[in-house]
Design a protein around this motif. Sequence first.
Motif, mmCIF file in Angstrom:
data_model
loop_
_atom_site.group_PDB
_atom_site.id
_atom_site.type_symbol
_atom_site.label_atom_id
_atom_site.label_comp_id
_atom_site.label_asym_id
_atom_site.label_seq_id
_atom_site.Cartn_x
_atom_site.Cartn_y
_atom_site.Cartn_z
ATOM 1 N N ILE A 149 0.866 -1.171 0.000
ATOM 2 C CA ILE A 149 0.000 0.000 0.000
ATOM 3 C C ILE A 149 0.905 1.225 0.000
ATOM 4 N N PRO A 150 0.840 1.999 -1.030
ATOM 5 C CA PRO A 150 1.700 3.186 -1.049
ATOM 6 C C PRO A 150 1.211 4.214 -0.043
ATOM 7 N N ALA A 188 -4.307 6.323 0.756
ATOM 8 C CA ALA A 188 -3.688 5.053 0.378
ATOM 9 C C ALA A 188 -4.562 4.300 -0.604
ATOM 10 N N ASP A 235 -4.434 6.001 -3.856
ATOM 11 C CA ASP A 235 -3.184 5.708 -4.526
ATOM 12 C C ASP A 235 -3.244 4.350 -5.187
ATOM 13 N N TYR A 251 -1.494 12.832 -4.960
ATOM 14 C CA TYR A 251 -0.043 12.800 -5.015
ATOM 15 C C TYR A 251 0.554 11.397 -4.978
ATOM 16 N N SER A 269 2.345 8.069 -4.849
ATOM 17 C CA SER A 269 3.244 7.483 -5.830
ATOM 18 C C SER A 269 2.826 6.053 -6.095
ATOM 19 N N PRO A 318 6.116 3.588 -6.259
ATOM 20 C CA PRO A 318 6.828 4.395 -5.271
ATOM 21 C C PRO A 318 8.327 4.428 -5.436
#
Lengths: 133, 707
Positions: A59-60, B144, B147, B244, B246, B249
């Motif tokens: 999870i980023p 999250a 993302d 934002y 990533s 990442p």
Amino acid sequence: MNYMPGTASLIQDIDKKHLVLLRDGRTLIGYLRSIDQFANLVLHQTVERIHVGKKYGDIPRGIFVVRGENVVLLGEIDLERESDTPLQQVSIEEILEEQRVEQQAKQESEKLKAQALKERGLSVPRADTLDEY
Amino acid sequence: ILEEYLLVEDAPLLEEMAEEDEELDLYNEMTFGLDRDSTEEDTAKLLMPPEVSPELAEAVAEETEAMEEPRPEAAEELEEPQEEGEMELEVDQIGSELEEEEEELRTEEQEEDQEPCEEPNELGDPAVMKAVQSKPTLESQDSAVLDSRIDACWAEFDKEDMLAMDPAVWGSSPGSIPLHHVLEDKAILQVLERPPPSPNVALDFLGSPVQRGYGGSPRLKCPDLRLMSPKSFPQRFLRQTAGYGSPAPFRPVSPSMSSRPQSLAMHFGPMSSSLEPAHFFSPSASGQLNLSTPSHMTQLHPRHQRILTQRQAQSISSKKLWSPKVDPYSGLMTSKEKDWVIKVEMIQLQSENMDDDYYYQTYYHRLEHKQAEEELLGGRNKQEPPKLVTPFIQKVETYDSVVRIAGSLGQVAVSTCYSPRRAIDAVHHALVEEATGSHRLRALHRIEKLFMQLLEVEEMQRKVSLAPEEQQQQQQPCCQEQKSQEVDSIYQALKVRTCSSEEEAEDEFLQVLCVRKGKKLMARLLPHLTQEQAEKILLTITHHLPFLMKKDMCWDGAVAMMCQTVSDPFSPLCPAQSLPLLYSPLNEVVGRMTFSKLIKVLQEMTRPLSEFPELPLTMALKNQFGISLLYSLLSHGERLLSSDAPLEPRRGDFETWTDTVFLVARELSQVPKASLVEPLFLPSNLLSLFCRYLDKQTIHHLEAKME
């Protein structure tokens, strides 16, 4: 090798990718950008990795600032060997589901255990009455 | 974006790119730098914050109106730095979209951040898409999760973008394809040919992560910062976080390119006047780990110095190998900051107290000892262990707690690092919890205090032992005195006494012993006590042995102790016992006892109890500690009897002794073997003891039992 033998410092670890294990059980992977004397960490491009069995999901999370006392351990990740893992990456939804299932199974087994002990007249100690610390 | 251009190791290509870099830098600067003419309207279009201040809005509106012609071009150009190599593809589509937005802008002053809209099926920046779709609030959506959704789109984007994004790929193919197209674009060329605007030095510091990639001119495309009021930053920040994330990442390059200026802002937070340019601007061109020499390097031992420089060289060279991509965010922690941390760490090492850094101290002690040994063995010249020369900081032991200014009333509120505020002398009125809290907690509280005292005693002792010979002899008398005083106070605090069985639960000493840590404390304390004190403790423990054995569980299971199954220490259900902790030190005490004292203790074990049907000694046989203690006592008695030393027994001692032995033998034979517990240590002279008094048959029987 450290230029301060007999000591340990995170200075050499700056800007490198790390795996950080937190006290609450979370695993974070990110680039260590900044530290201080308490080993508070600033992790960049952090990813929370959830492991269930042989699978894992990422999870980023962006930027993490971790208070030093919450870190159990951390270690540098060898980027070359990073993908060299027998574990299988799955989607976030899937891993969260797997985690949920695992938690449930654990809860049930705990319940059974407590029940079994209760039948034998024993009790599981409560955390506040334990004198081991 | 542009950092990637530098990534390839290929020199000629690199040069080419460097040139292109500069041109692009120029372009960026002109577009986003502080050229009022062309840039403000663009930025206004894209970066108009919701809370735009009235004058700003006016200015922007003015610009927008004034700039009819260059707008379409500017719109297109605007896209260039914000996209990752997909410029030429998006420019056209975006241009038209931007025009639409412009109109919107003109009509409404209050405008959201206008990112160029793109169709989802375009190779658009997912962050952009995200921002445009809705006004995501942070509360409604977990960033999250967002993302992760972006991730899905990003995956598509990824594949197609590979050529442009992946420098490895780039390296093989003519890397300048996108650039080439960019430069072909007339509009861009136009902009590039314009004279460079004057730099705004104040904003230079913000450019560093970007610059690190370039190694180029310190130009920054953050005109938004200039335009925006600080208060709009958080708003921006919040909205930006939504988009934002990533998705990939670990690409060092930020994926949300169109939000670049904002993302830069995000990195550094609100503009702060306290930021020094020096801190952020890193001169290193390829984003290497900035392992600069600490400022106090000169104080380092040459060996350490050498190691450090070696390591630096090593890391630099190894860095080149492993990082194909330049990390634009490296060097966030400047060398100054690193030095500072190192300094703090070094200061922490300087201490007289062993507790501060045990490992460091031990390391050096061991090193010194080893070298001393080597010196002795090898007969070499005395080697100096390389000691870390730490910066010497005078530790301030005292501080002025009360600052009084002449003529003032009372105290001045002076804040120091030791006391943030001392406006009033606060007196601690809090009462120690007496009534509240369980026995265990209270006992633990007391144990903690006593433990601290004990640790101090041990610390003192250790210091004395570490000091050189002569000093030791000098210090001996006064240290001993001090130590015995301390130990005595601990002993007194324990309130060791025997009490009746009714009082057992409330007795403080016994409470301490019921807690595992209390036993540990006793075990550690016993060696320091006088024989008399230790004997008293032994007597008390033996007197209350049944109680202690019963309570010796590391669980709170009151019911458990009644269960037969639990008495077996090897049963998996039995909670861990901690009395055995006391065996070793008590054994020592027993070994020094006189015969009479021994008899006294043994008498405790043979006296009948009212609350239990069995004798204490019988109960002891079923407890690991109990049986071990019993054997220890018997063994010592036998040793005394068989030795030539005068026993000085009191009247009736010998009778009691023989009675006890017979009693033990009887109980041993009667207790079923299954209930008999293996002792921690089986003394060898027990059989000979029994031989003295018992017949062969019984002895064989007992022998079998004791196996």
